[in-house]
Enzyme design. Sequence first.
Site, short mmCIF file in Angstrom:
data_model
loop_
_atom_site.label_atom_id
_atom_site.label_comp_id
_atom_site.label_asym_id
_atom_site.label_seq_id
_atom_site.Cartn_x
_atom_site.Cartn_y
_atom_site.Cartn_z
N TYR A 93 0.82 -1.21 0.00
CA TYR A 93 0.00 0.00 0.00
C TYR A 93 0.86 1.27 0.00
CZ TYR A 93 -3.92 -3.03 1.26
OH TYR A 93 -4.88 -4.00 1.26
N ASN A 151 -13.15 -5.89 6.75
CA ASN A 151 -12.13 -5.87 5.69
C ASN A 151 -10.74 -5.61 6.26
OD1 ASN A 151 -11.33 -6.12 3.06
ND2 ASN A 151 -12.51 -4.40 2.28
N GLY A 163 -16.24 -18.55 2.91
CA GLY A 163 -15.45 -19.14 1.83
C GLY A 163 -16.18 -20.18 1.03
N GLY A 168 -19.92 -21.25 2.20
CA GLY A 168 -21.09 -20.44 1.85
C GLY A 168 -21.20 -19.22 2.73
N GLY A 213 -11.33 -8.79 -4.18
CA GLY A 213 -12.58 -8.29 -4.72
C GLY A 213 -13.77 -9.17 -4.41
N ASP A 238 -15.84 -7.57 -1.48
CA ASP A 238 -16.60 -6.40 -1.92
C ASP A 238 -17.77 -6.84 -2.82
OD1 ASP A 238 -14.93 -4.69 -0.57
OD2 ASP A 238 -13.63 -4.33 -2.30
#
Length: 252
Positions: free
Chosen positions: A38, A100, A163, A166, A192, A195
């Site tokens: 980052y 997150n 994961g 489910g 992603g 999100d």
Amino acid sequence: MLSANNGVNTDALIQKAHEYTGFYFKNRVSDGDPQVAYFRNNSAVNRLQPEDIDDAIFDGLKVLHITGISLALSSSCLKMAEYLIDKAHSLGAIVTFDPNIRPQLWASKEQMRETINHIADRCDIVIPGVSEGTQLTSETTLEDIADFYLNMTTPSMVVLKNGTVGAFAKEANGDITKVPSFHVSHVVDTVGAGDGFATGLISGLIDNLSVKESLVRATAIGALAIQSEGDNAGYPVKSDLEAYIKTNAVTD
């Protein structure tokens, strides 16, 4: 102004002179999650203030979505999140929160846990992954993680991303909903997926789908996301999503 391709309103985008846009690098992997580097310190978004926000963007607000990444960027970003949550609730909107977690963005695990759980306590729907939930609560079962947040002041539902198993949801009234994952034969890029999951869940609730139908939509978008390179290249339009669910949904 609407984005021509996806119908996303961009009127509220802000440009700050003499400040750079944060970015990150992500490596390619053949298995597991990629490493991410980052470069966000002192970027423009880190300096956002409530006075930067035009109240017109709140017109018709139904859902505000917050992620834990923004909380880690700066003290002003944290204050901005608190301001937006209070504003959304004052307008009768619900607030969803995906922790997150990105440990490399935080000064310590203790600060990460304290700050993320502080914000979770102010949100209506909390959406951690199971591993994230364990790190944040020290609980190990799905129900215990959910109950940790449901015993707070505000949350009315906790949704756990599990994961390949489910998704699991528990509501404040005790109702539990589970859906299986979609089968994916080859994972290309996991970034992603979370999100995409949140997108499916939130859009389902906005469309007045049931919790189960919203979870199916969420897991479907997550499955599509990990089959494509890039953070959001695999996200479908609504017609493609519905076709994918119809063709690939797994029944309990």
